[in-house]
Design an enzyme around this catalytic site. Structure first.
Site, PDB file in Angstrom:
ATOM      1  N   GLU C  63       0.819  -1.209   0.000  1.00 46.74           N
ATOM      2  CA  GLU C  63       0.000   0.000   0.000  1.00 46.74           C
ATOM      3  C   GLU C  63       0.853   1.261   0.000  1.00 46.74           C
ATOM      4  OE1 GLU C  63      -0.417  -2.696   1.900  1.00 46.74           O
ATOM      5  OE2 GLU C  63      -2.321  -3.496   1.145  1.00 46.74           O
ATOM      6  N   HIS C 132     -11.394  -6.141   8.563  1.00 48.91           N
ATOM      7  CA  HIS C 132     -12.150  -5.748   7.368  1.00 48.91           C
ATOM      8  C   HIS C 132     -13.333  -4.868   7.761  1.00 48.91           C
ATOM      9  CE1 HIS C 132     -10.291  -9.674   6.361  1.00 48.91           C
ATOM     10  NE2 HIS C 132     -10.162  -9.181   5.166  1.00 48.91           N
TER      11      HIS C 132
HETATM   12  C1  LIG Z   1      -1.947  -5.279   4.188  1.00 45.60           C
HETATM   13  C2  LIG Z   1      -2.968  -6.049   3.432  1.00 45.60           C
HETATM   14  N1  LIG Z   1      -3.274  -5.690   2.164  1.00 45.60           N
HETATM   15  C3  LIG Z   1      -4.227  -6.354   1.481  1.00 45.60           C
HETATM   16  C4  LIG Z   1      -4.901  -7.417   2.025  1.00 45.60           C
HETATM   17  C5  LIG Z   1      -6.014  -8.135   1.263  1.00 45.60           C
HETATM   18  N2  LIG Z   1      -5.593  -9.500   0.869  1.00 45.60           N
HETATM   19  C6  LIG Z   1      -5.859 -10.572   1.644  1.00 45.60           C
HETATM   20  S1  LIG Z   1      -5.173 -11.989   1.039  1.00 45.60           S
HETATM   21  C7  LIG Z   1      -4.516 -11.168  -0.292  1.00 45.60           C
HETATM   22  C8  LIG Z   1      -3.694 -11.930  -1.288  1.00 45.60           C
HETATM   23  C9  LIG Z   1      -2.462 -12.542  -0.681  1.00 45.60           C
HETATM   24  O1  LIG Z   1      -1.785 -13.331  -1.606  1.00 45.60           O
HETATM   25  P1  LIG Z   1      -0.524 -14.194  -1.224  1.00 45.60           P
HETATM   26  O2  LIG Z   1       0.405 -13.399  -0.396  1.00 45.60           O
HETATM   27  O3  LIG Z   1       0.027 -14.750  -2.478  1.00 45.60           O
HETATM   28  O4  LIG Z   1      -1.068 -15.352  -0.279  1.00 45.60           O
HETATM   29  P2  LIG Z   1      -2.080 -16.530  -0.644  1.00 45.60           P
HETATM   30  O5  LIG Z   1      -3.453 -16.018  -0.395  1.00 45.60           O
HETATM   31  O6  LIG Z   1      -1.856 -16.894  -2.063  1.00 45.60           O
HETATM   32  O7  LIG Z   1      -1.749 -17.636   0.285  1.00 45.60           O
HETATM   33  C10 LIG Z   1      -4.864  -9.809  -0.256  1.00 45.60           C
HETATM   34  C11 LIG Z   1      -4.460  -8.825  -1.265  1.00 45.60           C
HETATM   35  C12 LIG Z   1      -4.552  -7.746   3.354  1.00 45.60           C
HETATM   36  N3  LIG Z   1      -5.158  -8.774   3.992  1.00 45.60           N
HETATM   37  N4  LIG Z   1      -3.604  -7.067   4.013  1.00 45.60           N
END
Ligand SMILES: Cc1ncc(C[n+]2csc(CCOP(=O)(O)OP(=O)(O)O)c2C)c(N)n1
Ligand SMILES: Cc1ncc(C[n+]2csc(CCOP(=O)(O)OP(=O)(O)O)c2C)c(N)n1
Ligand SMILES: [Mg+2]
Ligand SMILES: [Mg+2]
Lengths: 340, 413, 340, 413
Positions: C63, C132
Site C-alpha cells: 500500500e 475488514h
Molecule cells: C496489508 C494487506 N493488504 C491487502 C490485504 C487483502 N488481501 C488478503 S489476502 C490477499 C492476497 C495474498 O496473496 P498471497 O500473499 O500470495 O497469499 P495466498 O493467499 O496466495 O496464500 C490480499 C491482497 C490484506 N489482507 N492485508
C-alpha cells in the site's frame, strides 16, 4: 532510598533506562543510532558499553521493522524499549502499531501480549522544520490498546518511563525535545533555561515510578482550568503568570487513558477551560478533551471551552514562532474565556 | 525465470499471466526442472553456496514416486504415513469447513487445497518448541502439532468455546500452548515479528528456531523487506518461508515481480541462505526445513525458503477463481497433488495401499464430522451462544480503563 | 443531459470511473486486484477491458508503494485514482500520505502537487472481523493538506468521486462497504434493502459532480441536530423515525474541510446535537465536531452534545451488533439529549 | 562481501564496523578490487547478464590516473573539465555554507564532501529533461543543471527569496524548472515516487528517464523494497541509485545488512539490471548512468546502481563523527578523493594543471562569496526578512479553506 541528582530530561531518561536494564534482564533498548553512538540526542549514551550489545544496539533504518522486532521480542518474554529517532519518522511503523501492537492482546484473548515501550522525541521550537517538529500524539490516541503519554519534566520522564516498562501494556512515550535540555516558557528570545534550577530537575538516581493515567495539577487556581501536556505546560504557567490570571494548570501526562476525574473536578470548580497543545488543531487531542469536558461538565461551564493549538499546516521552518502556540495566544484565549 | 517481454513501444509493462479464463493453462515459463537433482550444501555452509539453489528446485519425490537425491530425508514409513495423515486431515477438514461456511455456519473460510505438504512437511520437521508465525493458509501446522480439532472448529464458529472469544475471523487461529502465534488479517506483518521473536530466543539461548510463512503476493509488502533486513543484520535463527502458490487472490505472481526473478533469489541480496523447493513434495519441504532449522540452531542465521506450489482452489469463500484464471489450471499444475504424490510414494514403497487410504479417508471424515457435531454443540456464529458480550470489552488493556468500563456500562452489559 | 439509471453504490463508483477515464486521458486507476478482476468488490469491473492496461491495472500488495506510485504519477501530470482494498490496509501507506502526499504542495510552495484520489471501502456490518471493518477516517482528518470524504449513497458516491478527481487537492474517499449494495438502517435482522427503491439510487449515467466541502441536510427538523456521515446517516434517519423525533439530520459528506456553516445554523436552530459515527469514540472525528460546535454554538446549546460511536476496542467479529452503534443507542442518546 | 562472523554462542549478532574511534581504519573487507577491469554488457542485455557486476566494482580511472576499460565513456577534455568544475563548485559551496551555518546564518546544513562525483557524474550523463528525485546529498545535481547559486543560498537562508517560502529545512531543495523534485526529510520516500513518475513518462512516451538516489542506510526502509518491486513489475524507465557512503549517521553499512551482501546485489532478487560502481570515479559514475539511461530510454526497464563511496565529513551540522569512527578513516578510504582523481586525470591528459586548478578554485570561491553576499541581501533566518507571515497559511490546499483562513485571522496576519 536513592540519591537525588540534578538531571536534564535526557539524563533522566538515560537514568531510567539504566535502572531498568540493571534491574530486569528482560529489558533491552534499540533504535537508529541508539547503540554505540547513544542516540542522536544522547538518551541511550553509555548503555551499550555498560550492558553489552545484546541489550543495547543499533537498528536498521526501518521504523516498521523496529516496531515489529520489538513486538516479536516482547511477545517472547522480553521488555524492549525502542527509540524512534523523531516522532516525525514513526509513520512507516504506523501499521505495526495500529494493526498489530495495539491488538495483540485482544485478538489472542490474552494468549500473547507485547509489553513494550516506544520512545520518541516530538514537538517544535528547535528549528527542525516540518520533518523534525511534529507532535503526532493525536493519531495514537485513536488507537485502542496502547497507552500514550508525554512527560513535561525530567522527574516525570524518568518515573513514567519506568512505569511504562513495568506496565503490561504497550506504551508510547512522546518526549518533547524542546524540553530535553531545559524548561521552555514559550519565549524564544529569552536565554535558554536549565533544568538545574527547576524543582522537577531533581531526580532520584534509583528506581521510582510515576503512575500512568494520573494527571498532575501543577498549579492550583480558581478562575480557569488549563488542560495541557508536554512543552505547553511551561508555556501555560508562564502565560498565566504574565497575565496575572488565577489559572489551575493541569499537566495531563498520560493522554490515553486520560485522567478525566482530575479535569472534571477542576472545571467543575472554575467553570472555564482552555485546552492547549502544540499539534495541529483539527482532530488534535484537544478535540477529544473538549468533547469529553463539555459532555461531563456542561452545566458547570460558563463559557465555551477554547483551544490553543498549532495551525493546520505543516510546521513551517522559518515561521516557527508564528506557528508555535506561544504566550500571546494563550493569554488572549484565557482572557477571552474569562470575559465570555 | 524468463525476463518479461520488453518493448520499444511507449508505455510501461503490466505483466500478464500465461493464461486467462478460456485459455489453455501454460506453466512452461516457470522452469520447474522436475528431473535434475539439486546439490545439497551442508547447513553450515556460506550463504553464497546456496545461491545456485535459488534458481533451481529442490525435489525428492520423482515422477516415478521414488525418493532420491541428496535432499532425501530418508524418513521411516511411519513418519511418511504420519505426513500423509496430516495432509489428508487438512484436506478433509478444509472441505467440510467450506461446506459449512456455504451453509451459513460461519462467516468466512479459507482452504489450503494443493498446498498441504507445506504445512505438514515443515510442521513435522520442526520441534514442538520451535515457534510458528504462519499466514492463514498453514492450518496443517496445527494438525502436525496435534491441536484438538474441536477447538479449531469452535474458533471458526466463533462460538462460546472459541479460544479467541469471537474476536477474530475464522481461520485466524492463535494457539499459544502449541507455540503457534496469532494469525493476522494484515498481510506480512508477522514476518519481521518472527525475527524479533527469534532474536529473543537467541538472546536467551533456548535453542529454538522460529519459522514464518507469507504468500508470493505478500512478498511485495515492506514488511517482507523489513524481515529480510533484520534477519540478515542480526543473523537470527529464523526460517522465512515464501509460499509461492502462483496467485494472490486474482493477481498472478508476476504482479509481485515473480516473472523477473524467483522469490527465493530475493534472499541473495541480503546474504541470506536461500532454498527453492518443490512445495508439493512433502519430503522436499521436510528436508529443506530441517536444513534451515539445523543452520539456525547452530547459530548460523536465517534461511529464506521459497516453496513452489499452486493454490488449487479459491482464495477464500469470497472469490470465484474462474473469473480470473482457467478452470483447468489446477489440474495442469506440473508438480502434481501433494497428497497423491506422498500416497503414491508410500504405495511404491509397499507401505500403503488404496484400501488403507480409503479407510483413512473415511476415518478422518468421521473424525471431522464428529468433531463438528461436538463443536456445534458449543454454538455457532448465527445461532449462538457466543462468548459473553461483556468479554468484548476485555483484553484491550491488561486492566479495563475507566473509559472502556463506561462504554461497557453504556451498552448495559 | 445524461440518462438516469438505478445504480448500486458499486455501480455508481464504476460509472464515475468510466466517465473520468473517458473524459480525461490523464486519469488512470489501479490497486490490488483492481485490474483484470475489477476489484474484490467490483468497483473497477470492465474498465481494464475498455481502457487498456496502461489506464487500469493491478498493483503489487504494497500500500505504501501504491500511494507513492500515485504521487509520482500525479506529480507528473496524471490523475491517478488508486484503490486500497480495505481501509484496514491503508496503514502501510500512512507515511506516504502523512509525510508526502499531504505536504507536497506546501513544501514545494506549489511547484509540485499530487492531485490524486485514494478510494477505500470502510466500516463494518458485514462480519468482516477486526481487519475488514475499520472506520479509520479520524486519523486522516488530522492531516492538513488532504481532503477527506465519505459518501452515504450512490448519487453522492459518483458525484463526489468525479469532484475528487477534478480537484487539484489529494482526496481520500472512504466508501462505506455496508452501503455498497443497498442502504442499511441499522437493523441486521431486516431483509437487505436495495438501492433501486431509494431516491439516491437514481444516478445520471454521464458527468456531474457533488461539491466537496458541502454537507447535505437529508432531513429537516427542529428538535435536535444529528451530525453524521456514511452508513450512520441511514441509521440516524431510521432511529429518528422510530422514536418519532423531529430531528434535523446532516450528512456531512466531506469531513475535511467540513461544512461548519450548515452545522452551526442547524444547531443554532435546534439547540441540541448528537454526533454519530461508527469509528471508536476516543479521538474519533466526532470529538472534532463536538469541540467546534461547542465553541461556535455554546450559547445556543440547551444540553450537552452527545456522541454515539463505536467502542474503544477492535471490531469484534462475533459481537458485530453489540459494537455497531445501532438504533437503540441512537434513540437513547437523542432522547437523553432532548430530556436534558 | 565477507559473511559476518558467526558463532555458536547464544545470542544474535550485532554487526560492528572494522574500526571505532582510536582504532586503525580498515577497509580490507570491502572487496574493492581496484584494478581488475569489469566487463560491460550491452545496455540492451538480459538483466541477468549484469549480475556478476553486482559483486565487482566498475572503475574507469586507474591508480595511474588513466582512463581505460570497456566502461570508459571517452569524454572530451571539455566535458571532463566541466565535471571537475561542478565537483569543485559543490565542494566550495558546501564548505562555505557549513561555515555560515556555524556562524548562525542558517539553521542546518549537510555537506556531500567525498561524494561529489556521484551527483556530478549522473547529472552530466542525464538529459536536462530527465527527472531527478534526489536525497539531501546530491546538491551537485543542481550545479550540473546550472541552477542559480544565489537561489540555492536564498533557500538555505530561509529568506524572503527562498523559493520554498521558508517552509523547508536548508538543503531540502526543490527546483521544478530544473526537473528536480522536492527533497524530503523522510528517508527513502522519493524512491517509489520516482518509479511512479517514470511510469507516467513511459505512458506518455516522452522519452525521458527518471533517476533517484538514497543512501546505504535508507535501503533498509520499506520504500526501497516498494520501489524495486514497482520498477521490476512495471519495467519503468527509472534509475535507482544507492549511494553507499559506508555510514548512516553513526551506523555503518552493516546495520543495513551491507556486511552480508552488496547493496547492488539486492537488485538480483527483483530481476533488475544491477551495477556496482566506484562512486569516487567521475567517469565510472558517468558511464554507468549513461548505460542505465540508455536501457531505460529503450524501454528495457530499470537499473539499480550502487555507488561505493565514503562520507568524508559529518552527517550534518548536528553530529560529530569522531564520536563513532576513526578520524583517519576518510583519509584511508581506498577509492581516494573524487575531485583529486579527476584533476589528476586531466593533468595526466595534459588538459589541466595546478595553476588552472588554483585559478578555478579561486574563481569559484569568489563566485560563492559574491553569491552569498547577494543572497544575504535578501535576508537570513535570524535577521529576516522572511517570506511574509501569511504565506505560511498558503499552499496547504489549492485554495485556502475556511478553517485555515480563520486560523490566519486568528494570528492576526
Ligand atoms: C496489508 C494487506 N493488504 C491487502 C490485504 C487483502 N488481501 C488478503 S489476502 C490477499 C492476497 C495474498 O496473496 P498471497 O500473499 O500470495 O497469499 P495466498 O493467499 O496466495 O496464500 C490480499 C491482497 C490484506 N489482507 N492485508
Ligand atoms: C524515515 C526516517 N527515519 C529516520 C530519519 C533520520 N535520519 C536522517 S539521515 C539518517 C541516516 C541516513 O543514512 P544514509 O541513508 O546512509 O544516507 P547518508 O546520510 O549517508 O547520505 C537518518 C537515520 C529520517 N530522516 N527519516
Ligand atoms: Mg499466493
Ligand atoms: Mg550513508
Amino acid at each position: 532510598m536513592s540519591d537525588i541528582k540534578k538531571m536534564t530530561m535526557i539524563q533522566a531518561i538515560n537514568s531510567a533506562l539504566d535502572v531498568l536494564l540493571e534491574r530486569d534482564e528482560r529489558v533491552c533498548s534499540f533504535g537508529e543510532d541508539a547503540g554505540y553512538f547513544g542516540g542522536v540526542f544522547g538518551c541511550t549514551q553509555g548503555l551499550q558499553e555498560k550492558y553489552g550489545k545484546q541489550r543495547v544496539f543499533d537498528a536498521p533504518i526501518n521504523e516498521a521493522a523496529i516496531v515489529a522486532m520489538a513486538i516479536g521480542m516482547a511477545a517472547n518474554g522480553m521488555r524492549p524499549i525502542a527509540e524512534i529517532q523523531f516522532a516525525d519518522y514513526i509513520f512507516p511503523g504506523f501499521d505495526q502499531i495500529v494493526s498489530e501492537l495495539s491488538r495483540l492482546r485482544y485478538r489472542t484473548a490474552g494468549q500473547f501480549t507485547a509489553p513494550l515501550v516506544l520512545r520518541t522525541p516530538c514537538g517544535g521550537g528547535i528549528y527542525g522544520g516540518q520533518t523534525h517538529s511534529m507532535s503526532p500524539e493525536a493519531f495514537f490516541t485513536h488507537i485502542p490498546g496502547i497507552v500514550v503519554a508525554m512527560p513535561s519534566n525530567p522527574y516525570d520522564a524518568k518515573g513514567m518511563l519506568i512505569a511504562a516498562s513495568e506496565s503490561d501494556d504497550p506504551v508510547l512515550i512522546f518526549e518533547p525535545k524542546r524540553l530535553y535540555n531545559g524548561p521552555f516558557d514559550g519565549d524564544p528570545h529569552k536565554p535558554a533555561l536549565s533544568w538545574s534550577a527547576h524543582p522537577k530537575g531533581e531526580v532520584p538516581t534509583g528506581h521510582y515510578s510515576v503512575p500512568l493515567g494520573k494527571a498532575e495539577i501543577v498549579q492550583e487556581g480558581n478562575a480557569i482550568t488549563i488542560v495541557t501536556y508536554g512543552t505547553m505546560v511551561h508555556v501555560a504557567l508562564e502565560s498565566a503568570k504574565m497575565a496575572g490570571i488565577d489559572a489551575e494548570v493541569i499537566d495531563l501526562r498520560t493522554l490515553v487513558p486520560y485522567d478525566m476525574e482530575t479535569i472534571a473536578k477542576s472545571v467543575g470548580k472554575t467553570g472555564r477551560c482552555v485546552v492547549v497543545h502544540e499539534a495541529p488543531r483539527t482532530s488534535g487531542f484537544g478535540a477529544e478533551l473538549m468533547a469529553q469536558i463539555q459532555e461531563e461538565c456542561f452545566y458547570a461551564l460558563e463559557a465555551p471551552i477554547k483551544r490553543v493549538t498549532g495551525w493546520d499546516t505543516p510546521y513551517p521552518h522559518a515561521h516557527e514562532w508564528a506557528y508555535f502556540p506561544g504566550q500571546e495566544r494563550l493569554i488572549r484565549a484565557m482572557t477571552e474565556t474569562l470575559e465570555a | 525465470m524468463t525476463q518479461a517481454p520488453s518493448s520499444n513501444a511507449p508505455g510501461f509493462i503490466v505483466p500478464e499471466p500465461t493464461a486467462r479464463p478460456g485459455e489453455a493453462p501454460d506453466f512452461s515459463g516457470l522452469n520447474l526442472n522436475p528431473t535434475s537433482p539439486v546439490e545439497r550444501p551442508e547447513p553450515g555452509c556460506e550463504a553464497s553456496q546456496t545461491y545456485p539453489l535459488a534458481n533451481t528446485l529442490i525435489r525428492v519425490l520423482g515422477d516415478d514416486n521414488v525418493a532420491s537425491g541428496p535432499w532425501d530425508p530418508k524418513l521411516s514409513p511411519k513418519t511418511l504415513r504420519e505426513g500423509l495423515h496430516i495432509m489428508l486431515k487438512t484436506q478433509i477438514y478444509d472441505s467440510r469447513m467450506l461446506k459449512l461456511q456455504r451453509q451459513g455456519k460461519m462467516s468466512f473460510y479459507m482452504k489450503s487445497r494443493g498446498e498441504e505438504a507445506i504445512a505438514a512437511g515443515a510442521g513435522m520437521a520442526l520441534e514442538f518448541e520451535d515457534m510458528l508465525f504462519p499466514s492463514y493458509r498453514q492450518q496443517g501446522l496445527l494438525f502436525a502439532r496435534g491441536r484438538d480439532m474441536v477447538d479449531m472448529m469452535c474458533h471458526c464458529l466463533s462460538n462460546a468455546k472459541d479460544n479467541l472469544k469471537g474476536r477474530q475471523l475464522p481461520v485466524h487461529y492463535t494457539w499459544a500452548e502449541g507455540n503457534f502465534f496469532s494469525i493476522s488479517g494484515n498481510l506480512g506483518t508477522q514476518f519481521p515479528q518472527a525475527v524479533g521473536w527469534a532474536m529473543a530466543s537467541a538472546a536467551r539461548g533456548d535453542n529454538t528456531v522460529t519459522a514464518s510463512w507469507i504468500g508470493d503476493g505478500t512478498t511485495a509488502e515492506g514488511d517482507f523487506h523489513g524481515a529480510c533486513t533484520l534477519a540478515s543484520v542480526y543473523q537470527a535463527p529464523v526460517i522465512l518461508n515464501v509460499v509461492n502458490n502462483q496467485w494472490a487472490i486474482s493477481s498472478f505472481a508476476g504482479i509481485a515481480g515473480g516473472q523477473n526473478a524467483t522469490f527465493a533469489s530475493r534472499g541473495i541480496g541480503y546474504g541470506l541462505a536461500t532454498l527453492r523447493v518443490d512445495g508439493n513434495d512433502f519430503l522436499a519441504v521436510y528436508a529443506a526445513t530441517k536444513w534451515a532449522a539445523e543452520r539456525g540452531r547452530a547459530g548460523l542465521g536465517a534461511t529464506l525458503i521459497e516453496t513452489v506450489t499452486y493454490r488449487a482452489d479459491a482464495h477464500s469463500t469470497s472469490d470465484d477463481p474462474s473469473r480470473y484464471r482457467p478452470r483447468e489450471e489446477a489440474a495442469a499444475w506440473p508438480l502434481g497433488d501433494p497428497i497423491e504424490r506422498l500416497k503414491d510414494h508410500l504405495i511404491t514403497l509397499g507401505e500403503w495401499d488404496e484400501a488403507r487410504h480409503e479407510a483413512l479417508q473415511e476415518a478422518l471424515s468421521k473424525e471431522v464430522l464428529a468433531s463438528y457435531k461436538k463443536a456445534e454443540s458449543f454454538g455457532t456464529l448465527r445461532e449462538g451462544p457466543l462468548s459473553p458480550t461483556p468479554s468484548m470489552f476485555e483484553d484491550v488493556y491488561a486492566e479495563q480503563p475507566w473509559h472502556i468500563r463506561r462504554q461497557r456500562q453504556d451498552l448495559g452489559v
